[in-house]
Design a protein around this motif. Structure first.
Motif, short mmCIF file in Angstrom:
data_model
loop_
_atom_site.label_atom_id
_atom_site.label_comp_id
_atom_site.label_asym_id
_atom_site.label_seq_id
_atom_site.Cartn_x
_atom_site.Cartn_y
_atom_site.Cartn_z
N PRO A 19 0.83 -1.20 0.00
CA PRO A 19 0.00 0.00 0.00
C PRO A 19 0.87 1.26 0.00
O PRO A 19 1.87 1.33 0.71
N PRO A 24 -1.97 6.24 -8.62
CA PRO A 24 -3.23 5.88 -9.30
C PRO A 24 -3.09 5.78 -10.82
O PRO A 24 -3.85 5.07 -11.47
N GLY A 89 -4.77 0.21 -5.53
CA GLY A 89 -5.45 1.50 -5.68
C GLY A 89 -5.27 2.19 -7.02
O GLY A 89 -5.72 3.32 -7.20
N HIS A 91 -6.07 3.34 -10.74
CA HIS A 91 -7.36 3.45 -11.45
C HIS A 91 -7.21 3.75 -12.94
O HIS A 91 -8.19 3.75 -13.67
#
Ligand code: URA
Length: 278
Positions: A19, A24, A89, A91
């Protein structure tokens, strides 16, 4: 350790990233060596992980948070990378690849922005029935076209065919001249359907991105032309890299305006505001 989505020390099993390690906006070349080559254009870059075919760098490019992660060759390896990047995470995915052009008028060294891909990749069948389209995000396509225009790079826009194999799967004679009947005319068949190029990962990446509501697109350097029978390793690769990096900067700026306007999708209003701010 759970076998369903294995993690090692808090890191996803194949990328070996955790993480906060990935931005992104992610560029996804196939070739691990292309990752530092992409990152050399950034304002900040740090190597995050190297594991198997997956090399990850994260940094900043002209204000945009950005990562580059190699996917290795082919759909199965790319599917694993996209799965793990979504988990971390990401996108927005932009494939930066090399490709074999299927139209005579595409010059070796040109770049091709793929709006969609014929699903001969194999791996996307794990995600969706054959009728499900492998389409790029219109926002990513527009950002790539805008970047190519701004950089004065010669580009074409249209469909790819993503195959599960470079040789026989793309109609090249295999070892001992092996060529099954269905592969003999694949170049001419796809060319007659206005498919622009062969490559090996876009269909997988676009399908998985669509399944999860993420955005994907791709810019490919034509290192080969299958109609004129030319091959120039590395032709156009730096142009494709520059276009992809710039597209991330543009998408990030559009996304910030969208957020300010409380808009989910890119509209002409967003583009108008973006032009006024420049
Ligand atoms: N990549 C491919 O998949 N095919 C080519 O012909 C060149 C690069």
């Amino acid at each position: 350790m759970s076998a369903s989505r294995p993690m090692v020390g808090g890191k996803v099993y194949h990328l070996m990233a955790g993480p906060g390690d990935v931005a992104p906006y992610v560029l996804t070349p196939g070739d691990p060596d292309r990752v530092p080559r992409i990152a050399k254009y950034w304002n900040e870059a740090r190597p995050v992980a190297t594991h198997r075919e997956y090399v990850t760098y994260t940094g900043k490019y002209r204000g945009a948070p950005i990562s580059a992660v190699s996917t290795g060759i082919g759909g199965p390896a790319a599917a694993i990378a996209i799965e793990e990047l979504l988990t971390l995470g990401a996108h927005t995915f932009i494939r930066v690849g090399t490709t074999g052009a299927l139209q005579e008028w595409i010059r070796v060294g040109d770049v091709i922005i793929n709006t969609g891909a014929v699903r001969f990749d194999g791996a996307s069948n794990a995600y969706a029935m054959p009728e499900y389209p492998a389409v790029a995000s219109y926002e990513v396509v527009l950002a790539l076209v805008t970047a190519a225009e701004e950089l004065n790079v010669r580009y074409h826009v249209g469909l790819a065919a993503s195959t599960a194999d470079f040789y026989v799967g793309q109609g090249r004679p295999g070892f001992n001249n092996y060529q099954p009947p269905w592969a003999r005319d694949i170049v001419n068949t796809l060319s007659s359907m206005n498919v622009l190029n062969f490559e090996m990962e876009a269909a997988t990446i676009y399908t998985i991105a669509n399944v999860h509501g993420a955005r994907a697109g791709g810019v490919m350097a034509a290192i080969a032309n299958r109609k004129t029978n030319e091959f120039v390793p590395d032709a156009g690769v730096d142009d494709a890299i520059r276009v992809a990096n710039e597209a991330v900067r543009i998408l990030h700026e559009w996304d910030q305006i969208k957020q300010g306007l409380n808009l989910r999708y890119l509209t002409m209003n967003v583009i108008r505001q973006w032009i006024m701010k420049r």
